[in-house]
Design an enzyme around this catalytic site. Structure first.
Site, PDB file in Angstrom:
ATOM      1  N   ASP A   1       0.838  -1.198   0.000  1.00  0.00           N
ATOM      2  CA  ASP A   1       0.000   0.000   0.000  1.00  0.00           C
ATOM      3  C   ASP A   1       0.879   1.257   0.000  1.00  0.00           C
ATOM      4  O   ASP A   1       1.889   1.316   0.714  1.00  0.00           O
ATOM      5  CB  ASP A   1      -0.886  -0.031   1.256  1.00  0.00           C
ATOM      6  CG  ASP A   1      -1.967   1.025   1.217  1.00  0.00           C
ATOM      7  OD1 ASP A   1      -2.485   1.311   0.118  1.00  0.00           O
ATOM      8  OD2 ASP A   1      -2.302   1.568   2.285  1.00  0.00           O
ATOM      9  N   HIS A   2       0.505   2.229  -0.806  1.00  0.00           N
ATOM     10  CA  HIS A   2       1.261   3.486  -0.915  1.00  0.00           C
ATOM     11  C   HIS A   2       2.745   3.259  -1.196  1.00  0.00           C
ATOM     12  O   HIS A   2       3.613   3.879  -0.565  1.00  0.00           O
ATOM     13  CB  HIS A   2       1.099   4.352   0.352  1.00  0.00           C
ATOM     14  CG  HIS A   2      -0.288   4.877   0.515  1.00  0.00           C
ATOM     15  ND1 HIS A   2      -0.796   5.887  -0.272  1.00  0.00           N
ATOM     16  CD2 HIS A   2      -1.289   4.522   1.345  1.00  0.00           C
ATOM     17  CE1 HIS A   2      -2.047   6.121   0.079  1.00  0.00           C
ATOM     18  NE2 HIS A   2      -2.382   5.304   1.052  1.00  0.00           N
TER      19      HIS A   2
ATOM     20  N   ASN B   1      -9.608   0.928   3.228  1.00  0.00           N
ATOM     21  CA  ASN B   1      -8.300   0.863   3.883  1.00  0.00           C
ATOM     22  C   ASN B   1      -8.433   1.381   5.318  1.00  0.00           C
ATOM     23  O   ASN B   1      -9.034   2.437   5.555  1.00  0.00           O
ATOM     24  CB  ASN B   1      -7.279   1.732   3.128  1.00  0.00           C
ATOM     25  CG  ASN B   1      -6.796   1.060   1.870  1.00  0.00           C
ATOM     26  OD1 ASN B   1      -7.465   0.177   1.331  1.00  0.00           O
ATOM     27  ND2 ASN B   1      -5.641   1.473   1.388  1.00  0.00           N
TER      28      ASN B   1
ATOM     29  N   GLU C   1      -4.506   5.597  -7.888  1.00  0.00           N
ATOM     30  CA  GLU C   1      -5.262   6.657  -7.200  1.00  0.00           C
ATOM     31  C   GLU C   1      -5.342   7.892  -8.078  1.00  0.00           C
ATOM     32  O   GLU C   1      -4.342   8.344  -8.634  1.00  0.00           O
ATOM     33  CB  GLU C   1      -4.612   7.008  -5.853  1.00  0.00           C
ATOM     34  CG  GLU C   1      -5.362   8.126  -5.106  1.00  0.00           C
ATOM     35  CD  GLU C   1      -4.917   8.312  -3.663  1.00  0.00           C
ATOM     36  OE1 GLU C   1      -4.588   7.300  -2.998  1.00  0.00           O
ATOM     37  OE2 GLU C   1      -4.886   9.459  -3.194  1.00  0.00           O
TER      38      GLU C   1
ATOM     39  N   GLY D   1      -5.711   8.904   8.654  1.00  0.00           N
ATOM     40  CA  GLY D   1      -5.495   9.225  10.066  1.00  0.00           C
ATOM     41  C   GLY D   1      -6.777   9.667  10.741  1.00  0.00           C
ATOM     42  O   GLY D   1      -7.855   9.678  10.149  1.00  0.00           O
TER      43      GLY D   1
ATOM     44  N   GLY E   1     -10.099   4.964   6.207  1.00  0.00           N
ATOM     45  CA  GLY E   1     -11.315   4.368   6.766  1.00  0.00           C
ATOM     46  C   GLY E   1     -11.581   4.776   8.214  1.00  0.00           C
ATOM     47  O   GLY E   1     -12.727   4.800   8.658  1.00  0.00           O
TER      48      GLY E   1
HETATM   49  P1  13P Z   1      -6.617   5.243   8.169  1.00  0.00           P
HETATM   50  O1  13P Z   1      -5.300   5.193   8.879  1.00  0.00           O
HETATM   51  O2  13P Z   1      -7.270   6.590   8.236  1.00  0.00           O
HETATM   52  O3  13P Z   1      -7.549   4.173   8.633  1.00  0.00           O
HETATM   53  O4  13P Z   1      -6.319   5.000   6.627  1.00  0.00           O
HETATM   54  C1  13P Z   1      -5.478   3.953   6.263  1.00  0.00           C
HETATM   55  C2  13P Z   1      -5.199   3.991   4.802  1.00  0.00           C
HETATM   56  O5  13P Z   1      -5.930   4.570   4.033  1.00  0.00           O
HETATM   57  C3  13P Z   1      -3.996   3.289   4.328  1.00  0.00           C
HETATM   58  O6  13P Z   1      -3.893   3.356   2.947  1.00  0.00           O
END
Ligand code: 13P
Length: 390
Positions: free
Chosen positions: A82-83, A231, A134, A182, A211
């Site tokens: 991820d990312h 996520n 994205e 976050g 999320g």
């Molecule tokens: P949160 O940390 O806000 O739940 O988001 C996590 C996220 O999007 C990782 O890609």
């Protein structure tokens, strides 16, 4: 076995109007807590390895445990980088065992985002790996140390989304419609009509980042408008930290006592998400409809070039080993020489998936390797792909 094709998994969620949780994991308590919750709920699940966390854990050390736990799970699991920050990150993630990748170039100008996402998709698809791109930008806290992402919120434009998906070939689209990474103060305001238009335009599973902090009602509306992947990390980190804080008392000396309860707290939170997002009880259907994810062992036996000294043989083996190991989708290369004194060398190349078996053979570095050996008079070779059982 239950590591499954991530594109198949999310297609099922998309067409049956529920979302799969992509939970960020940073250690074994997270991995086991998330998987126990998925098993308790009979839910498909995604384990997310977020590149900004790699300074906290060593990806190559954690991944064998992630993979073993996923293989042992009784529910369908996908493992996603991820990312990621670059195509090299995606290659690294696939080598480590990920079967989904998200390289985040969303802050770049559209043309650049498109070009780089396309490059990642071409490489990853040749490895059978699903790809998320994205469009727009989801801002917020990149990790709990207060490191902020680099820009402000940029909404995804429905008018750009269709072309972006078609031209990049991504399997899932991460959208920016008001969520943030976050824990933000207050509840984010979400643009559902934008989301509905994007969904209508692209017709592929949509992913929501950030999320944490979404209300139950918001999650339901997101899912009703095409979101098939949510996520989720910060809330897991918070419940883990709270479990630790509750255990700390003056004079408390044992690490295990302090960390006790972390896994259970994560399990409880993930179970809540699974029930809310509608993926509970779906494991059996998903398992029946997803292609299993499995590796292939490519085995090569060569006669060693005539008259090559032991030292020169060793140098040749290690140089070629490095070259082959760098090919996308190659997970590991072992080389050796025959123990019975015959002048033969052996190559065991672990490929991430059956798709790599095809792309590996046509890769310029593999072709160069094969032709250099045949030029050295080593044409007498055996090369074959194997699927190994449990
Ligand atoms: P949160 O940390 O806000 O739940 O988001 C996590 C996220 O999007 C990782 O890609």
């Amino acid at each position: 076995m239950p590591i499954v094709n991530m594109a198949d998994m999310l297609k099922h969620a998309y067409h049956h109007s529920y979302a799969v949780g992509a939970f960020g994991v940073v250690n074994l308590d997270f991995v086991q807590g998330v998987l126990e919750a998925a098993e308790n709920c009979r839910a498909p699940v995604i384990l997310n390895l977020i590149e900004s966390h790699f300074s906290y854990y060593d990806l190559e050390l954690l991944m064998p445990a992630v993979t073993a736990a996923a293989q042992r799970a009784k529910v369908p699991v996908a493992i996603c980088l991820d990312h990621g920050v670059s195509i090299a990150s995606a290659v690294r993630g696939i080598r480590a065992g990920c079967n989904g990748v998200m390289v985040d170039t969303s802050l770049l100008p559209l043309d650049e985002n498109l070009r780089l996402t396309r490059e990642v998709a071409d490489m990853a698809h040749a490895c059978g790996v699903a790809v998320e791109g994205e469009l727009g930008y989801v801002p917020g806290d990149e990790d709990e140390e207060g490191v902020k992402t680099q820009g402000g919120l940029v909404y995804t434009l429905a008018s750009e989304a269709k072309a972006f998906v078609e031209r990049t070939g991504v399997d899932f689209l991460a959208v920016s419609i008001g969520t943030v990474h976050g824990r933000m103060s207050g509840t984010p305001k979400l643009d559902y009509s934008r989301l509905a238009k994007i969904n209508e335009a692209v017709g592929i599973p949509l992913a929501v980042h950030g999320g944490t902090g979404l209300s139950d009602d918001q999650c339901k509306k997101l899912i009703a408008n095409g979101v098939a992947k949510i996520n989720y990390y910060t809330a897991l980190s918070e419940v883990a930290a709270n479990a630790i804080k509750a255990n700390v008392s003056p004079g408390q000396k044992s690490y295990k006592t302090i960390a006790h309860g972390v896994r259970g707290a994560i399990r409880t939170e993930v179970e809540r998400c699974n029930r809310l997002w509608g993926c509970s009880g779906r494991a059996a259907e998903v398992l029946a409809q997803c292609r299993p994810w499995h590796e292939v062992e490519h085995i090569m036996l060569y006669n060693q070039p005539e008259g090559l000294s032991e030292e020169a043989t060793a140098t040749m083996l290690s140089r070629n080993k490095e070259t082959l190991a760098a090919i996308p989708g190659v997970r590991r290369v072992l080389t050796g020489t025959a123990v019975n004194g015959e002048k033969r060398s052996c190559w065991l190349v672990r490929l991430a998936s059956p798709e790599v078996a095809a792309s590996f053979k046509g890769h310029p570095e593999q072709l160069k390797f094969a032709s250099s050996l045949s030029q050295q008079g080593t044409a007498d070779k055996v090369a074959m792909d194997f699927e190994l059982g449990e």
